[in-house]
Structure formats: structure tokens, C-alpha cells
Design a protein around this motif. Sequence first.
Motif, mmCIF file in Angstrom:
data_model
loop_
_atom_site.group_PDB
_atom_site.id
_atom_site.type_symbol
_atom_site.label_atom_id
_atom_site.label_comp_id
_atom_site.label_asym_id
_atom_site.label_seq_id
_atom_site.Cartn_x
_atom_site.Cartn_y
_atom_site.Cartn_z
ATOM 1 N N ASP A 69 8.192 -69.004 -7.465
ATOM 2 C CA ASP A 69 8.627 -68.804 -6.081
ATOM 3 C C ASP A 69 8.192 -67.438 -5.557
ATOM 4 O O ASP A 69 9.002 -66.612 -5.144
ATOM 5 C CB ASP A 69 10.152 -68.958 -5.997
ATOM 6 C CG ASP A 69 10.639 -69.144 -4.565
ATOM 7 O OD1 ASP A 69 9.790 -69.226 -3.652
ATOM 8 O OD2 ASP A 69 11.875 -69.192 -4.365
ATOM 9 N N CYS A 71 4.821 -65.768 -3.229
ATOM 10 C CA CYS A 71 3.523 -65.864 -2.556
ATOM 11 C C CYS A 71 2.580 -64.819 -3.148
ATOM 12 O O CYS A 71 2.979 -63.660 -3.370
ATOM 13 C CB CYS A 71 3.684 -65.641 -1.053
ATOM 14 S SG CYS A 71 2.124 -65.733 -0.135
ATOM 15 N N LEU A 78 8.484 -68.157 -1.463
ATOM 16 C CA LEU A 78 7.934 -69.313 -0.774
ATOM 17 C C LEU A 78 9.016 -70.294 -0.354
ATOM 18 O O LEU A 78 8.820 -71.086 0.569
ATOM 19 C CB LEU A 78 6.916 -70.005 -1.683
ATOM 20 C CG LEU A 78 5.638 -69.202 -1.933
ATOM 21 C CD1 LEU A 78 4.881 -69.766 -3.121
ATOM 22 C CD2 LEU A 78 4.759 -69.186 -0.696
ATOM 23 N N GLY A 81 9.862 -70.530 3.220
ATOM 24 C CA GLY A 81 8.829 -71.012 4.123
ATOM 25 C C GLY A 81 9.085 -72.415 4.630
ATOM 26 O O GLY A 81 10.231 -72.832 4.830
ATOM 27 N N CYS A 90 3.929 -70.170 3.462
ATOM 28 C CA CYS A 90 4.754 -68.980 3.304
ATOM 29 C C CYS A 90 5.304 -68.555 4.663
ATOM 30 O O CYS A 90 4.561 -68.466 5.654
ATOM 31 C CB CYS A 90 3.927 -67.851 2.695
ATOM 32 S SG CYS A 90 4.845 -66.300 2.494
ATOM 33 N N CYS A 103 -4.532 -71.758 -2.326
ATOM 34 C CA CYS A 103 -4.429 -71.371 -0.922
ATOM 35 C C CYS A 103 -5.580 -72.025 -0.148
ATOM 36 O O CYS A 103 -6.756 -71.835 -0.481
ATOM 37 C CB CYS A 103 -4.489 -69.857 -0.767
ATOM 38 S SG CYS A 103 -4.252 -69.286 0.937
#
Length: 348
Positions: A69, A71, A78, A81, A90, A103
Motif C-alpha cells: 500500500d 505509491c 494507494l 485513491g 493514487c 504504472c
Amino acid sequence: MSFPTIPIQTKRPLPKNCSFSASDWNVLSSFWHPVALSSEVKDKPVGVQLLDALVVLYRTPEGVNAARDVCMHRGAKLSLGSIRDGALVCGFHGFHYNCEGVCVRIPALPTGSPIPNKLRLQTYLCAERYGFVWVCLAEKPRASLPDWPSIENGSGTVAVVPPGTWQSSAARHVENFNDICHVPWVHTGTFGGPETPIEPYDVSVTDTRLSFQADITERVRYTESGAGPTYRQAVYSYELTLPFASSVKVLDPNTSHVYRIYDIASPVSASCIRIFQVVVDESRLTPAEALIDFTMRINAEDAPQVESQSPDQLPLDLRDEIHIPADRMSIEYRRALARLGLGAQAVS
């Protein structure tokens, strides 16, 4: 009986402020553990904790996924988000991650700009079964999920109990679930019967499971309000899948009705657990809501006793606590945990 040595696959760094010894964490992280109900992971990311590791769960068209958890951009959670266009986004800077943790979009980058290859989440193995989301923190699990066909084969009314949080170690809870000595004393308001001696019983031991059977005088469940307690003889068949998954089949010999409880203690930390349970009533005489209510009443009787135990960690050295013949299952469970590699100093 000899037990095979199973190599532990995970050597990932310990979580920050880990409450487990390094050896215990490496053993436990190589098993599957439930972390949430499937119904809890819908259109938003969900943050959970397993073995002190912070994990984000998120559902994409490919299914439920699990990752650390954090980013990879600026270390934000995260789980704060959202889910957009099938990606985990995010909430800090809008970085988008796909089901593999890669990503795939950075809103601040000009169109066509390359995304750094290092922008990839630390992902975990994730699966859905029995109405639960399961996570394994290792690269390869040591064992498969528990085999509980009665939950899925339509043999009875199935009730998923809301998870509860106990301030206890997982092993203390598991030992209590499989203990028949405490029933007349703790469960006076639910299914506890009269005080009777417990006849000797044998425990079957394999490399992954323990099981035993006992005849128990229990209070009849779901009697009419205001009616006095009545009792019956029932056959209890217990099965424990290492390290923390248990089940009990309750058979009424007079009616052949079968009632099953499945119970898993998921270690949030060394001293905190979440309890995941499913009840199956093969008689189909009791609605799911009543099954859930009764199970939660049982848990409310158990929790204060288990949370009060000292030490909160289950002693695996058999010399540390006193045992009686009725503790046969508990003794074999402690030995089995030691064989898994837990409690490095334990003596069995």
C-alpha cells in the motif's frame, strides 16, 4: 512420522515495526491468509494489514489484486485513491497502476512521454474463494487454500459471518476453537452442555492437517425464547489445516442433520487477528441471519477468555504450560507449528 522439509520461498524485507521474529514472519508469509470479504472490495481500493504489512486490494476487470500500500512516486497510501478505467489511481498525484502493478499513466507527463520502468508496485499473490479475498506475501505459497467443498457444493444454507477483530495471537484463537474442554464453562449461553469428563481421543496427524472426533453433550441450539435448555449427544469432527484454518462438523445422530463451522484466524500482527467464518447448515432449517447471530454470540463468549491469556503467544515448548489428556489436540497442534519452523527455540 516424518515431515517433509518445505523450502520457504519468501525472503522479502520485514515490514516496518514488525511484531514477529524474522523466522516466524518468513514461515507465516509463505501461507495464504484471508484479509477481506470479497463483498468489501468493489469500486474502491481497500487497505488491509497482514503480518504487519500494509496491503492495498483493488478490483480490476481481471479480478482482485493485492500490492504493497505505497505509491512508488511519493510514498502515499494507494488505499486513499480510487479505481478509474480499470486501474488503481493514487489519490496524491493520479498515477495509474494496472492489475500487474505497472504504472500505465502519469497525468502530469506530456502526452507520449515514456514512463519509468521502475514505476511498478510490489505485488502479492491474491485469490478469491469462499467469499474471502486471500493474500500470500511470498513469491510462492507453501500450501494451497483449505479444501472446504461444503461451502461451494450447495449442500446447505451458507452464512458468511462478519469478520471480527481480536487482540490475540492467531494460534491462541485456533487452539481455543479446537478445544472441547472449555465448552461447558465458556458457552453457557449458547451451546455448552453439562460438565462431564472427556473420554480419551486420538488425533490424526499429517504434514498439513490435524483431525479428531469426539462425542459431546451439547445444548440444543435455536430453542424457542423462554424455553429451558435441552441437551443432546452430538458427534464433533474437527479438522485443522495448518497454520490457522479450522473446521468442525457437528452431527446429530438422531436426525442425521449436519452443521459445519469454518474458521480462519488471519494475523494482522503478532497480537491482533481478524476472524473469518462461514457456517453451513445442511438441514436448511435455520435462516442465514440466525446462523450469523448465533455464531457471533459464541465469539462474544470466547473472545474475553482468549484475549486474557498470558502469554498472548502460544507456547510451543510443551514444558511451558501444564497439559491434561483432554488437551491431546492442543499438544499435537503445538508440535505441528514447531515442525513448520515457528518458534525457533521451541522444543517438541
